[in-house]
Design a protein around this motif. Structure first.
Motif, short mmCIF file in Angstrom:
data_model
loop_
_atom_site.label_atom_id
_atom_site.label_comp_id
_atom_site.label_asym_id
_atom_site.label_seq_id
_atom_site.Cartn_x
_atom_site.Cartn_y
_atom_site.Cartn_z
N UNK A 1 0.84 -1.19 0.00
CA UNK A 1 0.00 0.00 0.00
C UNK A 1 0.88 1.24 0.00
N UNK A 2 0.77 2.05 -1.05
CA UNK A 2 1.60 3.25 -1.18
C UNK A 2 1.01 4.43 -0.44
N UNK A 3 1.83 5.04 0.39
CA UNK A 3 1.46 6.27 1.11
C UNK A 3 2.69 7.17 1.13
N UNK A 4 2.61 8.34 0.49
CA UNK A 4 3.77 9.23 0.52
C UNK A 4 3.63 10.21 1.68
N UNK A 5 4.76 10.48 2.30
CA UNK A 5 4.83 11.42 3.42
C UNK A 5 5.73 12.57 2.98
N UNK A 6 5.19 13.77 2.75
CA UNK A 6 6.00 14.89 2.28
C UNK A 6 7.22 15.13 3.16
N UNK A 7 8.33 15.50 2.53
CA UNK A 7 9.60 15.82 3.18
C UNK A 7 10.33 14.59 3.71
N UNK A 8 9.83 13.40 3.40
CA UNK A 8 10.50 12.17 3.85
C UNK A 8 10.61 11.19 2.69
N UNK A 9 10.97 11.71 1.50
CA UNK A 9 10.98 10.88 0.30
C UNK A 9 12.33 10.93 -0.39
N UNK A 10 12.76 9.79 -0.85
CA UNK A 10 13.99 9.69 -1.64
C UNK A 10 13.79 10.39 -2.98
N UNK A 11 12.69 10.10 -3.63
CA UNK A 11 12.36 10.71 -4.91
C UNK A 11 10.95 11.29 -4.80
N UNK A 12 10.83 12.56 -4.48
CA UNK A 12 9.51 13.15 -4.27
C UNK A 12 8.62 13.17 -5.50
N UNK A 13 9.22 12.95 -6.69
CA UNK A 13 8.42 12.97 -7.90
C UNK A 13 7.87 11.60 -8.26
#
Length: 872
Positions: free
Chosen positions: A512-524
């Motif tokens: 399950x994908x959940x992105x957490x802003x400012x804690x990403x290797x590749x924000x794009x």
């Protein structure tokens, strides 16, 4: 339990203090998008300083981690006369913590060099150099003399350097060759062009380098196998034959039992009324191994062991289950890949290495599937101490299985099993993952089981793979000879089929994908099998686990969730890649999991921030309003562009990125160029012109041809794809050439490639051969050898015009530059034969036949000798 951190001797302390203050000041970690809390603790004086081999401890040792010199040379070049700079060992050269952060390509060698002092040696003593892991082929030299070679990117090896030592300083050199995903080597998820579920390579030294002094007659190895049903520990000690072995087991400082025997024989050490090892109570006994000669102790090592048993048995309801210590134990696991943002394959510190296991246990899991990576010995030591069941994957061979890949895979599997045998935490070997490089599964499954009958064998993990309820990978003979039937199902769980004598396993699910802003290797990029918001993750995850409960009642015996931590482009972890944010609180995860695993024993204390569960669209909307209201500083624009991309506002992302890029000043930093690579999505974007202008700088910072490939993909997307993607498309190649010529070499290369592939797909063979001739003659040096061979073989089979076959011979010859492989030699020989060069063809075909047992190649050779056609 022995305290390994207290074993530093004066020899080790001297080694740690040799580094000059100036050298330490010159080192600095390279920029990285995110980093863990431990990265800032790393410096050249403390790089992974702990004793590296916890199950065979001696007091005299020296840690050789720290600053070395490095050089990158062509593969066929001699040892470098000068070096490029300093590298912090044992962090891979591609990592930020190495202080270098450069890519080493398949046609290059990586060299390391440092000085070591000759240790004080008593008469007969030997100095051993240990290397925890070097990916992939290593040659070791001391004072210019070869002292050892090793092939295998995940296995430890030792060199006896005694005879090459001289008084005072000694020059230690290590040469490394690593083709990553373009050779016959098992490489896991390392690829030269990382994306989605494939990650940045770790080339060269990536585990601790150390030296120890041993007696002339010494314990070389110990093998520990518990048998709880017979209340014994079976011990085999590798040592000189004219010695005696004395074993002493202790618990809490009190002697439990002793036993004597001879080297090489099985010695049964009694452990009556044994306290059994389990995740709920990971009890470990200390073990002392003494080597006796002429009634004198001549060597002694300290170790430990756990008494545990794993087997498949029927439960009270008649289901075949996994039993631990003769009790059914549901294996509730997660898929741990062991990557770090600043260290890649190498954890920044030992505390960080242990944190991952502690965090997974704090989540309520009792099992880790260590996914196609072999960790340093201390990782398994922490699992032993903390109480974590481990399913150990073998590292997969390359998907395209070049010549030599099978032999290398089996060699490294055998070495891995020997290296990890003594760890009680490992209960299951996983042979192949989702058919990646799979072959001879029945033979290999039975071979692994025969080599280690004390553990389970999962020979076919994900051989049946469902994605969104669609079967992607049918197999006629799944799970033969294995202890488990194992399916992978994304995203939702399902049960494996019931087979007599086999436990039913869900080897992977979730994602399950959940992105957490400012804690990403590749924000794009926020990859996952499905995407949900932080606020809805707990609900979705809970429902999945409730389905596990239902499946468990129907016979499911274990499950592996993907995954505990985000990894590079994958954002489907329960924690972020920097280990800073837990997406569902630890205590809530334990509550969810407690229905399947009620007793986890002591829960380690770990800390992480709770995820902000505000809807990402709301978060982005707030930022967008700030932009409208006039906030346009660079840091804000950069964050706005990334958040817009994640929220699905592509126009907003382009606008913000363009504003940020417009404010950048030359010279661009490596971080600036990396960002431009991420956000540039069209040839019309302002970042594209920067890619064109700064191709060399980007390739230096991010790896060869990264900028060129990025530009080619964008040119294809904007100009070529619309013309070739329609059914029965008839592209105007002259017009396309005019449209792409303004982009220089990247435009020409992608056009020639697109034209070649277009005719190949349409099976217009002569047109394919003409297009390929133009493409390969200019850009063949950038092509994979397997693709060159495929082009050449296609021409051989389908083209009869000798003027078109002559260029194909050149493509085939180019494929052979990476080394002789039977399939490539076969192609070259057949092309020679079809071109009428019979004698030369037979010579190459004989060489091909000598390298393989493939009957078809031998048949071709006989046809050539008889003058018969080898093509249809």
């Amino acid at each position: 339990m022995i305290q390994l951190t207290k074993t530093l001797s004066s020899l080790a302390l001297i080694g740690l203090l040799q580094l000059s203050a100036q050298a330490q000041e010159n080192w600095q970690m390279q920029p990285v998008n995110i980093q863990t809390r431990w990265a800032k603790e790393v410096n050249p004086g403390n790089a992974l300083k702990e004793y590296p081999r916890p199950q065979m401890v001696r007091s005299q040792w020296q840690n050789l981690n720290g600053l070395w010199q490095y050089a990158i040379t062509p593969r066929d070049a001699a040892a470098p006369a000068s070096y490029n700079g300093q590298i912090l060992v044992p962090y891979p050269i591609e990592s930020a913590l190495s202080g270098v952060k450069k890519t080493v390509l398949p046609h290059q060698n990586l060299w390391y060099k440092r000085n070591i002092a000759r240790p004080a040696l008593k008469k007969g003593e030997r100095a051993l150099l240990h290397l925890g892991a070097v990916d992939w082929q290593a040659s070791v030299f001391l004072n210019g003399k070869p002292v050892g070679d090793h092939t295998g990117g995940y296995q430890e090896f030792t060199c006896d350097i005694t005879d090459a030592l001289q008084a005072g300083n000694n020059e230690l050199t290590v040469k490394v060759y690593d083709p990553t995903d373009q050779g016959p080597n098992p490489h896991g998820k390392q690829v030269l062009s990382p994306k989605d579920i494939y990650y940045t390579p770790s080339t060269g030294i990536w585990q601790t380098v150390w030296m120890e002094v041993v007696p002339a007659a010494a314990v070389a190895d110990i093998r520990l196998t518990p048998d709880i049903d017979k209340s014994v520990l079976n011990v085999t000690v590798k040592a000189p034959e004219d010695c005696e072995i004395v074993l002493t087991a202790t618990a809490g400082g009190k002697t439990v039992s002793t036993a004597k025997g001879i080297p090489g024989a099985n010695i049964q050490l009694p452990v009556k009324n044994a306290k059994l090892w389990s995740p709920a109570d990971p009890f470990l006994y200390d073990l002392q191994v003494q080597l006796i000669k002429n009634s004198k102790i001549i060597d002694e090592v300290k170790s430990y062991f756990g008494m545990r048993k794993v087997a498949i048995k029927k439960d009270a309801n008649g289901f075949d289950r996994i039993f631990l210590n003769n009790h059914y134990t549901y294996n509730l696991g997660t898929l741990d890949q062991g990557f770090w943002p600043e260290g890649l394959h190498t954890a920044p510190t030992d505390e960080a290495l242990a944190f991952d296991i502690k965090a997974i246990k704090a989540m309520g899991f009792n099992t880790i599937r260590k996914h196609i990576k072999v960790e340093p010995a201390r990782w398994y030591y922490h699992c032993d101490k903390l109480g974590m069941l481990v399913w150990q994957d073998f590292v997969n061979p390359p998907h395209h299985m070049p010549e030599g890949a099978r032999e290398e895979f089996e060699k490294e599997v055998a070495a891995t099993m020997e290296q990890l045998h003594n760890h009680p935490c490992i209960t299951t070997w996983v042979l192949f993952n989702e058919k990646w490089g799979a072959y001879d599964q029945q033979r290999l499954t039975e071979w692994v089981k025969q080599k280690d009958p004390s553990r389970l064998i999962n020979g076919h993990s994900g051989e049946m793979l469902w994605v969104n309820e669609q079967l992607r990978s049918p197999s006629p003979n799944a799970w033969v000879s294995a202890d488990m039937t194992d399916v992978h199902s994304y995203p939702d769980p399902m049960n494996a089929p019931a087979h007599p004598g086999k436990a039913r396993i869900l080897g992977e699910f979730g994602g399950i994908g959940v992105f957490i802003p400012d804690h990403q290797w590749n924000p794009m990029n926020a990859w996952g099998y499905i995407q949900v918001t932080p606020s809805s993750l707990k609900g979705k995850y809970t429902i999945m686990n409730q389905h596990l409960q239902l499946l468990e009642r129907e016979g499911l015996s274990g499950s592996i969730y993907t995954q505990p931590f985000d990894v590079e482009g994958e954002q489907n972890g329960l924690m972020t890649y920097d280990r800073e944010v837990i997406k569902v609180p630890f205590e809530e995860l334990r509550k969810i999991h407690s229905r399947l695993v009620a007793d986890m024993g002591a829960i380690p204390a770990v800390t992480a921030k709770a995820a902000d569960i505000t809807d990402p669209g709301i978060q982005y909307s707030r930022l967008l309003q700030q932009y409208i209201d006039g906030k346009k500083d660079p840091a804000f624009l950069r964050k706005l562009a990334m958040t817009a991309q994640q929220a699905g506002d592509k126009p907003g992302a382009r606008r913000a990125a363009a504003g940020y890029i417009a404010g950048l000043k030359k010279p661009y930093s490596a971080d600036d160029l990396s960002y431009i690579m991420q956000v540039t999505g069209s040839t019309q974007d302002p970042g594209f012109a920067i890619l064109q202008e700064h191709t060399d700088e980007i390739d230096l910072a991010l790896g060869q041809r990264q900028a060129s490939v990025k530009m080619m993909n964008l040119i294809y997307q904007d100009h070529i794809h619309p013309a070739v993607s329609r059914p029965n498309a008839q592209p105007d190649w002259e017009q396309l050439a005019g449209n792409t010529s303004k982009y220089g070499a990247p435009g020409e290369e992608i056009l020639l490639r697109a034209k070649t592939i277009y005719y190949l797909n349409r099976q217009e063979w002569d047109s394919f051969a003409k297009a390929a001739a133009g493409y390969v003659s200019k850009y063949g040096q950038y092509m994979r050898t397997d693709e060159l061979n495929q082009f050449a073989w296609t021409a051989f089979e389908q083209v009869n015009d000798t003027s078109l076959l002559e260029p194909a011979l050149d493509w085939s010859q180019l494929s052979l530059k990476g080394g002789d492989q039977a399939a490539y030699l076969d192609t070259y020989a057949n092309l020679l034969y079809k071109l009428g060069k019979k004698e030369e063809a037979i010579k190459y075909q004989e060489k091909a036949v000598s390298l393989t047992a493939d009957a078809s190649l031998k048949e071709n050779l006989e046809k050539m000798k008889r003058g018969e056609r080898t093509w249809k």
